[in-house]
Design a protein around this motif. Sequence first.
Motif, PDB file in Angstrom:
ATOM      1  N   ARG A 550       0.844  -1.187   0.000  1.00  0.00           N
ATOM      2  CA  ARG A 550       0.000   0.000   0.000  1.00  0.00           C
ATOM      3  C   ARG A 550       0.881   1.239   0.000  1.00  0.00           C
ATOM      4  O   ARG A 550       1.988   1.220   0.539  1.00  0.00           O
ATOM      5  CB  ARG A 550      -0.890  -0.011   1.242  1.00  0.00           C
ATOM      6  CG  ARG A 550      -1.779  -1.240   1.355  1.00  0.00           C
ATOM      7  CD  ARG A 550      -2.288  -1.408   2.765  1.00  0.00           C
ATOM      8  NE  ARG A 550      -3.080  -2.620   2.915  1.00  0.00           N
ATOM      9  CZ  ARG A 550      -3.444  -3.132   4.098  1.00  0.00           C
ATOM     10  NH1 ARG A 550      -3.076  -2.531   5.207  1.00  0.00           N
ATOM     11  NH2 ARG A 550      -4.168  -4.235   4.131  1.00  0.00           N
ATOM     12  N   LYS A 552       1.024   3.938   1.714  1.00  0.00           N
ATOM     13  CA  LYS A 552       1.500   4.354   3.031  1.00  0.00           C
ATOM     14  C   LYS A 552       2.635   3.459   3.511  1.00  0.00           C
ATOM     15  O   LYS A 552       3.669   3.942   3.993  1.00  0.00           O
ATOM     16  CB  LYS A 552       0.344   4.317   4.034  1.00  0.00           C
ATOM     17  CG  LYS A 552       0.753   4.595   5.473  1.00  0.00           C
ATOM     18  CD  LYS A 552      -0.437   4.428   6.415  1.00  0.00           C
ATOM     19  CE  LYS A 552      -0.013   4.552   7.869  1.00  0.00           C
ATOM     20  NZ  LYS A 552      -1.152   4.338   8.811  1.00  0.00           N
ATOM     21  N   GLU A 553       2.473   2.158   3.371  1.00  0.00           N
ATOM     22  CA  GLU A 553       3.491   1.221   3.837  1.00  0.00           C
ATOM     23  C   GLU A 553       4.730   1.250   2.947  1.00  0.00           C
ATOM     24  O   GLU A 553       5.847   1.031   3.425  1.00  0.00           O
ATOM     25  CB  GLU A 553       2.905  -0.191   3.910  1.00  0.00           C
ATOM     26  CG  GLU A 553       1.868  -0.320   5.028  1.00  0.00           C
ATOM     27  CD  GLU A 553       1.099  -1.622   4.956  1.00  0.00           C
ATOM     28  OE1 GLU A 553       1.282  -2.369   3.968  1.00  0.00           O
ATOM     29  OE2 GLU A 553       0.287  -1.874   5.861  1.00  0.00           O
ATOM     30  N   ALA A 555       5.909   3.981   1.471  1.00  0.00           N
ATOM     31  CA  ALA A 555       6.651   5.163   1.911  1.00  0.00           C
ATOM     32  C   ALA A 555       7.356   4.901   3.239  1.00  0.00           C
ATOM     33  O   ALA A 555       8.518   5.283   3.435  1.00  0.00           O
ATOM     34  CB  ALA A 555       5.699   6.357   2.026  1.00  0.00           C
ATOM     35  N   MET A 556       6.653   4.235   4.145  1.00  0.00           N
ATOM     36  CA  MET A 556       7.256   3.919   5.440  1.00  0.00           C
ATOM     37  C   MET A 556       8.421   2.950   5.279  1.00  0.00           C
ATOM     38  O   MET A 556       9.424   3.044   5.993  1.00  0.00           O
ATOM     39  CB  MET A 556       6.192   3.332   6.375  1.00  0.00           C
ATOM     40  CG  MET A 556       5.133   4.339   6.794  1.00  0.00           C
ATOM     41  SD  MET A 556       3.752   3.589   7.706  1.00  0.00           S
ATOM     42  CE  MET A 556       4.554   3.119   9.222  1.00  0.00           C
TER      43      MET A 556
END
Length: 600
Positions: A550, A552-553, A555-556
């Motif tokens: 995903r 968000k994940e 980027a993290m």
Amino acid sequence: MAQPMSVALDRGDPRLHEKERDNMDALDAIDYGTGSDAAIRPQHRKLHDPSVTFEEYYYYAQLTRAEEEQQPNTDKERGWLSILFPSKSGGGIQPVAVNMTEDAKTLNNGDAPGPMGISDEEWTNASRALRTATRGAIFYLITTDILGPFGLGYAFATMGWGPGIALYTVFGGLAAYSGYLLYSAFLGLDSYQFPLRSFGDLGFRLYGRWMRYLFNVLQGIQLLLNVGLIVISNGEALYQASKGRLCFIICCLVWALFGFFLGQIRTLQKFGWLANSAVWINLLVMFLTMAGAAQYPPNYKAASASAGMAYNPALVTPMNGVYPPVQTSGGLPESGNFAGSLNGAMQAVFAYGGAMVFPEFMSEMKRPKDFLTAMWAAQAFIYCWYMFYGLFMYGYQGQYNVNPSYLGISNYNLSTAGNSFAMVSAAIAAGLYGNIGLKVLYNNILVEIFRCPPLTTRGGKLFWVVLVPIYWGIAFALAAGIPNFSGLTGVVAAVCILQFTYSFPPLLAVAYWVKRAALRDGEGFDPATGQTVRHDHGFQRFVRGFFAMRPKELAMSVFNIFYFFGAMALAGLGAYASIIGLMNAFKASTTTSYTCTIPL
């Protein structure tokens, strides 16, 4: 507490793609699937079986999380007040009503397969029975840290106002972030069928056996050193309270002997009320120390003789019988040295050393999902109170701060009161560290390699009674051999704490998210056959999983890669600075092994 709903054998297929599964009703997710005779059941697996795939761990974890969501909230575990004032009415996750065999009364703690007569329900019930801790208890367990706050005055003295505040804030924010990373991986891999009990288990399920060995060795070293450090600090406090009438070695031995008895507590649930009281005792010690620092001059003699001094000795050396005035600095102290400032930074790292036992805490929670709020509340508590305390002590005592700071009060009455309370709180913390440290040693070496009986059996309990004095005896020998509190805390922070809090969590999170994202339609674990279906393997699967995450994940994960290498670089610098400090202390004879005189 009501029992969880019965297992349904004809529900939906957990092998569906994650996006499809997210749309399923929570009730349809509870499917333990007894499967065919050809499938190997979880209770018949070895404890650390390399043939168990990520998909199988993930499959059962989703079932466990769904069941936990169905548990009625009868123990008032909601609301922020339940963290500070935890309910005592909760009795843990209640098992499904089955007639349990004798073989099922203990979980499989060895590498031999579990007894074939244990049913699926008996196996999961045995795991449920061990989960009793609430998030309120976990909050107090995380904040039961006697060593963290009392090194911050010394840390600010070596770094100054600006760098000290900035670094402590960054360390605090990243520690909370790392806790979230561990939480995310734990929820996706832990289950009643395959309970995840330690940091080493996380490493094993995501990277393999070699990572588990690395984690267990470092964890065992850190916990043993933590116990040794508390023996040193309590020995110094008792020596100071006795006005030097007791030999320093004898003072340390007193606390080692006390640990023989405190260490007999085996479960974290029984430590809950002790941890609760320890937090408030710590706050009392902080207030007493601040009162002493504000009303009386620093303990000049302790500062000038401190084995942990990392700044220019001229700043604490009297001229014509007069000590230099208290000095503070907005930036790095001009007379400081880079190695000394790094060692001070390691004291700030030490305040966030709880991440190493986060998996152990979650493994004993009734609802591991509640861990996040307890952890964030604990990190906020640690940041606010510890920061205020460290800055207060630096403002009043400047370069005369010693580590731990309650030993730097010149008024004997206030010093003795603070020392007395600090010794009680430190003993509780040492009991907690020793408890988990000995469990790591016992479960991963004695049970797995030497086939000792599990701790839940009578034989295991007898082994525990014998091993506790041996463990504390080793901690005492370490404390007496290297009685340099600041130097030793720096080494522990750089070599162990920094890894578990800042280096390992991003490494684990990236692996977990990549493996989960790599699952696609037609792949997954089939409980009926016990087989895992994958359409690709190796590096190709890793790359595909990385870019399938995903947004968000993804980027993290990119951030986590840089985060990992930055933490490793800081660890190397910190270890260098701490070792140099220890060498200088021994060279200057401010640190002497097995001495009768306090090294402070």
